[in-house]
Write an enzyme that holds these catalytic residues in place. Sequence first.
Site, PDB file in Angstrom:
ATOM      1  N   LEU A   6       0.824  -1.213   0.000  1.00 24.57           N
ATOM      2  CA  LEU A   6       0.000   0.000   0.000  1.00 24.57           C
ATOM      3  C   LEU A   6       0.860   1.266   0.000  1.00 24.57           C
ATOM      4  O   LEU A   6       0.566   2.225  -0.705  1.00 24.57           O
ATOM      5  CB  LEU A   6      -0.911   0.017   1.231  1.00 24.57           C
ATOM      6  CG  LEU A   6      -1.781  -1.213   1.463  1.00 24.57           C
ATOM      7  CD1 LEU A   6      -2.533  -1.089   2.787  1.00 24.57           C
ATOM      8  CD2 LEU A   6      -2.762  -1.406   0.329  1.00 24.57           C
ATOM      9  N   GLY A   7       1.878   1.262   0.865  1.00 23.54           N
ATOM     10  CA  GLY A   7       2.702   2.459   0.996  1.00 23.54           C
ATOM     11  C   GLY A   7       3.928   2.170   1.839  1.00 23.54           C
ATOM     12  O   GLY A   7       4.013   1.116   2.473  1.00 23.54           O
ATOM     13  N   GLU A  40       1.236   6.301   6.895  1.00 21.18           N
ATOM     14  CA  GLU A  40       2.611   6.578   6.450  1.00 21.18           C
ATOM     15  C   GLU A  40       3.103   7.919   6.987  1.00 21.18           C
ATOM     16  O   GLU A  40       4.281   8.049   7.339  1.00 21.18           O
ATOM     17  CB  GLU A  40       2.706   6.544   4.922  1.00 21.18           C
ATOM     18  CG  GLU A  40       2.296   5.239   4.259  1.00 21.18           C
ATOM     19  CD  GLU A  40       2.978   4.006   4.809  1.00 21.18           C
ATOM     20  OE1 GLU A  40       4.092   4.117   5.363  1.00 21.18           O
ATOM     21  OE2 GLU A  40       2.383   2.921   4.699  1.00 21.18           O
ATOM     22  N   HIS A  59       4.425   7.340  10.353  1.00 20.02           N
ATOM     23  CA  HIS A  59       5.831   6.885  10.353  1.00 20.02           C
ATOM     24  C   HIS A  59       6.785   8.054  10.086  1.00 20.02           C
ATOM     25  O   HIS A  59       7.822   8.197  10.746  1.00 20.02           O
ATOM     26  CB  HIS A  59       6.062   5.828   9.274  1.00 20.02           C
ATOM     27  CG  HIS A  59       5.486   4.472   9.551  1.00 20.02           C
ATOM     28  ND1 HIS A  59       5.626   3.829  10.762  1.00 20.02           N
ATOM     29  CD2 HIS A  59       4.789   3.620   8.751  1.00 20.02           C
ATOM     30  CE1 HIS A  59       5.047   2.634  10.690  1.00 20.02           C
ATOM     31  NE2 HIS A  59       4.519   2.483   9.479  1.00 20.02           N
ATOM     32  N   HIS A 103       4.633   1.064  14.522  1.00 19.15           N
ATOM     33  CA  HIS A 103       3.401   0.261  14.610  1.00 19.15           C
ATOM     34  C   HIS A 103       3.072   0.023  16.073  1.00 19.15           C
ATOM     35  O   HIS A 103       3.973  -0.130  16.911  1.00 19.15           O
ATOM     36  CB  HIS A 103       3.592  -1.071  13.875  1.00 19.15           C
ATOM     37  CG  HIS A 103       3.789  -0.910  12.401  1.00 19.15           C
ATOM     38  ND1 HIS A 103       4.757  -1.579  11.694  1.00 19.15           N
ATOM     39  CD2 HIS A 103       3.122  -0.139  11.502  1.00 19.15           C
ATOM     40  CE1 HIS A 103       4.685  -1.224  10.414  1.00 19.15           C
ATOM     41  NE2 HIS A 103       3.706  -0.348  10.276  1.00 19.15           N
ATOM     42  N   TRP A 112       2.134  -2.475  17.711  1.00 18.59           N
ATOM     43  CA  TRP A 112       2.636  -3.707  18.327  1.00 18.59           C
ATOM     44  C   TRP A 112       4.166  -3.695  18.443  1.00 18.59           C
ATOM     45  O   TRP A 112       4.778  -4.687  18.872  1.00 18.59           O
ATOM     46  CB  TRP A 112       2.117  -4.947  17.597  1.00 18.59           C
ATOM     47  CG  TRP A 112       2.645  -5.141  16.192  1.00 18.59           C
ATOM     48  CD1 TRP A 112       3.655  -5.983  15.810  1.00 18.59           C
ATOM     49  CD2 TRP A 112       2.192  -4.502  14.990  1.00 18.59           C
ATOM     50  NE1 TRP A 112       3.865  -5.881  14.448  1.00 18.59           N
ATOM     51  CE2 TRP A 112       2.982  -4.995  13.923  1.00 18.59           C
ATOM     52  CE3 TRP A 112       1.190  -3.553  14.703  1.00 18.59           C
ATOM     53  CZ2 TRP A 112       2.808  -4.568  12.601  1.00 18.59           C
ATOM     54  CZ3 TRP A 112       1.024  -3.135  13.390  1.00 18.59           C
ATOM     55  CH2 TRP A 112       1.812  -3.631  12.360  1.00 18.59           C
ATOM     56  N   ASP A 166      -9.266   0.578   6.306  1.00 20.24           N
ATOM     57  CA  ASP A 166      -9.437   2.031   6.457  1.00 20.24           C
ATOM     58  C   ASP A 166     -10.688   2.388   7.252  1.00 20.24           C
ATOM     59  O   ASP A 166     -10.657   3.297   8.095  1.00 20.24           O
ATOM     60  CB  ASP A 166      -9.511   2.700   5.074  1.00 20.24           C
ATOM     61  CG  ASP A 166      -8.142   2.827   4.417  1.00 20.24           C
ATOM     62  OD1 ASP A 166      -7.165   2.217   4.914  1.00 20.24           O
ATOM     63  OD2 ASP A 166      -8.052   3.536   3.399  1.00 20.24           O
TER      64      ASP A 166
END
Length: 234
Positions: free
Chosen positions: A109-110, A150, A153, A159, A161, A207
């Site tokens: 996805l990205g 993204e 990030h 993430h 977890w 989403d």
Amino acid sequence: NLGVINIPVYVHVVYSNSNENISDAQVASQIAVLNDDFRRNNNDANNTPSEFASVAADTEINFTLANTFRYANSRTSWGTNNAVKAEYPPVTPETHMNIWVANIGGGILGYAQFPGGNLATDGIVVSPQYFGTTGYVAAPFDGGRTTTHEVGHYLNLRHIWGDGRCNRDDFVADTPSSDRPNYGCPTSAVHCRSNDQFMNYMDYTDDSCMNMFSLGQKERMRALFASGGGRAAL
Ligand code: ARG
Ligand code: ZN
Ligand code: CA
């Protein structure tokens, strides 16, 4: 207190066919989702479970489209190794967030670069069918949340977890530990000691099932904008 932080954005649309040459309306729809999600103006905010509602954050970060660049290229997939950035370098990445909308391929996805990396590859890449909410978009990733994730990030979020076992950290206290990503649209998920915050933008759910950043994530992102921080020049 820095108040509301504005990040100017450059979008590079790299296309091998007319579908991938996404419209200005599709680009605008993605900027709108970023602003809704980061300011907690998302219309699904009321889907946050009551357990987590008190830590759901308005990050006080917003985004303005500075320019859209368009490039035709016969290459049909670009992978995740920054090839598209080598071909079309970022424009003033010190002061602008660069987004390449280019087909990654392989169902990816990205991908994003964390702060503190090489300026020549700074920014995020999203495949066109997962960018924005209108035009050339594909369910269940047609809500613009790949870019929200993204950008998380890009602003130093891991993430939830921690990419590891229950004791691996995402360095955010109010995202309970987990040992794995969640997919689809769970109704509950306990993998470590308590309910996963699977509706967080930094999980892997669909989403339509993501709806929050946490207060701890807000603090982690905003620390980048203090003087000497990794994104202070934005
Ligand atoms: N797999 C990608 C990453 O780790 C993005 C996942 C986005 N998820 C979504 N529901 N849009 O960066
Ligand atoms: Zn991710
Ligand atoms: Ca955590």
